[in-house]
Write a protein that holds these residues in place. Sequence first.
Motif, PDB file in Angstrom:
ATOM      1  N   VAL A  18       0.839  -1.203   0.000  1.00  0.00           N
ATOM      2  CA  VAL A  18       0.000   0.000   0.000  1.00  0.00           C
ATOM      3  C   VAL A  18       0.873   1.252   0.000  1.00  0.00           C
ATOM      4  CG1 VAL A  18      -1.796   1.263   1.231  1.00  0.00           C
ATOM      5  CG2 VAL A  18      -1.741  -1.237   1.326  1.00  0.00           C
ATOM      6  N   ALA A  20       0.849   4.770   0.894  1.00  0.00           N
ATOM      7  CA  ALA A  20      -0.029   5.639   1.670  1.00  0.00           C
ATOM      8  C   ALA A  20       0.278   7.109   1.420  1.00  0.00           C
ATOM      9  CB  ALA A  20       0.093   5.322   3.159  1.00  0.00           C
ATOM     10  N   PRO A  39     -10.854  11.432   0.616  1.00  0.00           N
ATOM     11  CA  PRO A  39     -11.695  10.305   1.028  1.00  0.00           C
ATOM     12  C   PRO A  39     -10.994   9.431   2.073  1.00  0.00           C
ATOM     13  CG  PRO A  39     -10.885   9.996  -1.215  1.00  0.00           C
ATOM     14  CD  PRO A  39     -10.506  11.370  -0.807  1.00  0.00           C
ATOM     15  N   GLY A  41      -9.043   6.636   3.759  1.00  0.00           N
ATOM     16  CA  GLY A  41      -7.952   5.817   3.249  1.00  0.00           C
ATOM     17  C   GLY A  41      -7.044   6.565   2.299  1.00  0.00           C
ATOM     18  N   ALA A  42      -7.251   7.879   2.153  1.00  0.00           N
ATOM     19  CA  ALA A  42      -6.439   8.656   1.225  1.00  0.00           C
ATOM     20  C   ALA A  42      -5.017   8.830   1.737  1.00  0.00           C
ATOM     21  CB  ALA A  42      -7.069  10.026   0.991  1.00  0.00           C
ATOM     22  N   GLY A  43      -4.832   8.637   3.028  1.00  0.00           N
ATOM     23  CA  GLY A  43      -3.495   8.785   3.594  1.00  0.00           C
ATOM     24  C   GLY A  43      -3.317  10.025   4.442  1.00  0.00           C
ATOM     25  N   GLN A  87      -6.597  11.078  15.677  1.00  0.00           N
ATOM     26  CA  GLN A  87      -7.911  10.754  15.129  1.00  0.00           C
ATOM     27  C   GLN A  87      -8.703   9.895  16.118  1.00  0.00           C
ATOM     28  OE1 GLN A  87      -7.907   8.996  11.235  1.00  0.00           O
ATOM     29  NE2 GLN A  87     -10.128   8.787  11.209  1.00  0.00           N
TER      30      GLN A  87
HETATM   31  N1  LIG Z   1       0.353   0.955  10.062  1.00  0.00           N
HETATM   32  C1  LIG Z   1      -0.158   0.656   8.849  1.00  0.00           C
HETATM   33  N2  LIG Z   1       0.121  -0.531   8.279  1.00  0.00           N
HETATM   34  C2  LIG Z   1      -0.377  -0.853   7.069  1.00  0.00           C
HETATM   35  N3  LIG Z   1      -1.181  -0.064   6.359  1.00  0.00           N
HETATM   36  C3  LIG Z   1      -1.506   1.139   6.860  1.00  0.00           C
HETATM   37  C4  LIG Z   1      -1.030   1.548   8.138  1.00  0.00           C
HETATM   38  N4  LIG Z   1      -1.525   2.777   8.397  1.00  0.00           N
HETATM   39  C5  LIG Z   1      -2.261   3.114   7.332  1.00  0.00           C
HETATM   40  N5  LIG Z   1      -2.269   2.136   6.392  1.00  0.00           N
HETATM   41  C6  LIG Z   1      -2.945   2.177   5.093  1.00  0.00           C
HETATM   42  O1  LIG Z   1      -2.585   3.376   4.468  1.00  0.00           O
HETATM   43  C7  LIG Z   1      -3.703   3.937   3.795  1.00  0.00           C
HETATM   44  C8  LIG Z   1      -3.950   5.317   4.302  1.00  0.00           C
HETATM   45  O2  LIG Z   1      -4.496   5.269   5.618  1.00  0.00           O
HETATM   46  P1  LIG Z   1      -4.799   6.570   6.488  1.00  0.00           P
HETATM   47  O3  LIG Z   1      -3.603   7.418   6.489  1.00  0.00           O
HETATM   48  O4  LIG Z   1      -5.306   6.126   7.797  1.00  0.00           O
HETATM   49  O5  LIG Z   1      -5.970   7.252   5.665  1.00  0.00           O
HETATM   50  P2  LIG Z   1      -6.974   8.401   6.108  1.00  0.00           P
HETATM   51  O6  LIG Z   1      -6.512   8.964   7.400  1.00  0.00           O
HETATM   52  O7  LIG Z   1      -6.913   9.366   4.988  1.00  0.00           O
HETATM   53  O8  LIG Z   1      -8.321   7.769   6.185  1.00  0.00           O
HETATM   54  C9  LIG Z   1      -4.853   2.989   4.014  1.00  0.00           C
HETATM   55  O9  LIG Z   1      -4.964   2.158   2.887  1.00  0.00           O
HETATM   56  C10 LIG Z   1      -4.446   2.198   5.217  1.00  0.00           C
HETATM   57  O10 LIG Z   1      -4.982   0.908   5.161  1.00  0.00           O
END
Ligand SMILES: Nc1ncnc2c1ncn2[C@@H]1O[C@H](COP(=O)(O)OP(=O)(O)O)[C@@H](O)[C@H]1O
Lengths: 249, 330, 304
Positions: A18, A20, A39, A41-43, A87
């Motif tokens: 992924v 991110a 949206p 999961g945008a990171g 968050q």
């Molecule tokens: N510690 C982690 N390990 C693996 N994948 C992660 C981790 N943190 C976030 N992700 C992935 O990175 C992407 C972005 O997540 P996130 O930053 O939480 O998005 P948002 O805050 O915009 O909703 C997602 O696909 C999430 O599943």
Amino acid sequence: MNDKIMEVKGLNKAFGAVTATNDLSFGIDRGHVHALIGPNGAGKTTLVNQLTGDIFPDSGKIIYNSQDITRLKDYRRAHLGIARSFQITHIFENLTVGENMALSICAHSGHNFHFWRHSLRSGIVKEKLEGALGRVDLAHRRHLKASHLSHGEKRQLEVGMALTGDPELLILDEPMAGMGPGGTIELSKLIEKLKGTLTILLVEHDMDVVFSLADMVTVLVYGEAILTAPVDQVRKNRRVQQAYLGDGW
Amino acid sequence: MTSTLRKNSIVASGGLLLVILPILVSWSGHDYYISLFSRILIYGLAAVSLDLLLGFSGMISLGHAAYVGIGAYVVAIFFHHASEMEPLFTWPFVLEGSENGLLVLPLAVLISALFALVIGSLCLRTRGMHFIMITLAFAQMLYYFFVSLEKYGGDDGLSLYSRSSIPGMDLGNDIHFYYLCLGSLLVFIFVARRLVYSRFGLIVRGCSNNERRIRALGINSYSYRLALFVIAGAGAGLAGGLLANQTEYVSPGLMHWTLSGELMVMVLLGGLGTLFGPVLGAAVFLLVEENLAMYTEHWMVYMGPFLVLVVIFAKRGLFGLVAGGENGNE
Amino acid sequence: MLLVIEQFLNGLQLGITLFLMSAGLTLVFGIMQVINLAHGSFYMIGAYVGATVAAASGSFLLGVAAALPAAALCGMVVEFVVLRRLYEREHLDQVLATFGLIMFFNELTRIIWGRQPLFMEVPLWLGGSVELLPGLVYPVYRLAVIGVGLAVAVSLWALFAKTRLGMQIRAGGVNRKMVGALGVNIKLLYTLVFGLGTLLAGLAGVMAGPILAVESGMGESILILTFVVIVIGGIGSIRGAVAGAVLVGLVDTLGRAFLPAVFRMLFDSSTADSVASSLASMAIYILMAAVLVVKPKGLFPAHS
Ligand SMILES: Nc1ncnc2c1ncn2[C@@H]1O[C@H](COP(=O)(O)OP(=O)(O)O)[C@@H](O)[C@H]1O
Ligand SMILES: [Mg+2]
């Protein structure tokens, strides 16, 4: 000094397969409320975590007040004036509201190898506690254990704690998520009040809030910053509406 | 705040009971109980110091008995050299043995603290399961070290032929000794109480709760946690110094990890995150051991499952049950 | 030189025992996130059941055949009755509850088998020694232990790398909810993994039977060595368990064998002996401290 308090250049972060954060660059103007939208999961959270030093990027640079802080530890960044809320609420559930706030006051007041006097009676806490609690309307709750607060109050407390150190840059990761309309209004008012005294990076889903509070907006999609622009332009931008607002938001 | 009132009155009556206990016991003629209760106070002291780690700052040390053992050995080794009239070492300066309690007990505290500083500075580099296993491993290292230390009796340990001497007290007298233990315990609890509510205590209690938040506030918790680890080690060292006096005998068995486990059990039974609970826990544990052992030598076969049940169903411990209120924050 | 090779083989043999212990334990740590102090109890159960059945039947193999299911079964029952309730709990609860289990099992073996240690005979067909090199005779039994250990290591690797079950286990460690959503019965999977771990512990116990005394509490000394192995190797990593076990086995054995000689060359003999024996008994812990300073998460940390 530069009018950008923070600049991000070519930031990348991947979790396994992924991506991110994808070659992300943008800047935050000093004194602005800068909204970060995108949206699920945008990171966004991943980006915030890199800005605060919770995790380190794979590559790229983070500049804060003209200083490269890319590899600086999280607690050192806090000393440079970067404060945050999480968050998912991160308060000290086992401590009272007053102690929560006192702890964050102590965090910004030199070392804490004071073993004897009661923390709530130490000079610095006495001096600042009242104001810090008052700022987020929690003075009447000070003796309550933090775990007994309502969700909205926990959020208030967390923002209040982030503010105790008089940060230059306050990063709020979806502070209004899960709050009722009343809480949202309270917090919006607080941000409104803070506006101008410090810089705020606000991650937020509610577009009404963003449009009413923000000066600048960065739109994040799949880890990429597709746009950074003044709030008025974003309102009119078709790409944003397609990528984000169009999805029923 | 009626629960505070209730708690305070329970603590006060418990304290009063401990103060007048020697009188009650000498009335009843069961003099043996004086020395049993001295042991309870000593183990209580060790358990309170462990609770600073377990209950207040979330550091699960499974090697706390090591510091009890160090404290005990300090007293024993000084005693041994004093009775052999042979200095401990002659270089870089001459250090003679001693039986003076005002010297050896503080030394027991100091040297245990020093060991805790060295071991803690390594252990605290890790978290979670690693921390548990490493504290255990280092304690076991000290255990094997003393087993291999032929000069001080190795496996067999060392006997003291009398207790330490303190001007104005006759520690050979069980009642005097009892009050020394009680005094030490109360002083330690008082100090711990100040500590827990101080700015320092606020930080370490915060660490147990939410390390990430602490860091985001700009605090590197390592040195605070290390300081607490050292303080807890010092408390255990004091308990060890007293224990060596109480039994007039030390052996590596004092450092064995089963003792660390038993201290943990006392904390849990009494009430995690309380300052008086561990004393209650120590009393219950030792009294149960004493009494069950009279009926069956296999008392542990009952104690084990009982413990499992307590963990699963009664997390708050006895102090929590009698005193009400919530744990973790007094 | 021959002495070095012999001690090396001894170290390897200890390493193999430690590997069997730590492989099971590291899986439980890594996948279920539960700290289990009672792992040594299953080693002890394996040894006791094996020794008893072997003595009664006169067959070592029957002893082994009884020890393995006994350890696995006890493990699964313990998982089902106790540990399962602790997965979501704090480590402290897990430590205390499994400490209670140790008390129970140690006392239970004393009730059943008494306080006197049992001794287990090396079977005739594994008795005696072979000459590995001119001048180097080595007990066949110990060679057999090494062989079995290597075979287990290879099968474990095959299980995890090649089979569906192995994949599910690894995935279960990564994301409990996801595997559950894919329709795998995660509870059953955990019970099986736990049983596999205790089976390996039982195997280690029964194989150690003819080398050590079978007695109550024997599980704890090996447990602590196992912890050292896991800390060195990294939690949850089979590769780390292999590396850590071999390292600890060798350092411990070679240290005890050769440190006194080395020290006698440097100091006068009485100080040398006492210093060397203290150092030898602490060698693996010093090794552990050194690894910690350089790599706090162990040599091969599993991906979290
Ligand atoms: N510690 C982690 N390990 C693996 N994948 C992660 C981790 N943190 C976030 N992700 C992935 O990175 C992407 C972005 O997540 P996130 O930053 O939480 O998005 P948002 O805050 O915009 O909703 C997602 O696909 C999430 O599943
Ligand atoms: Mg997010």
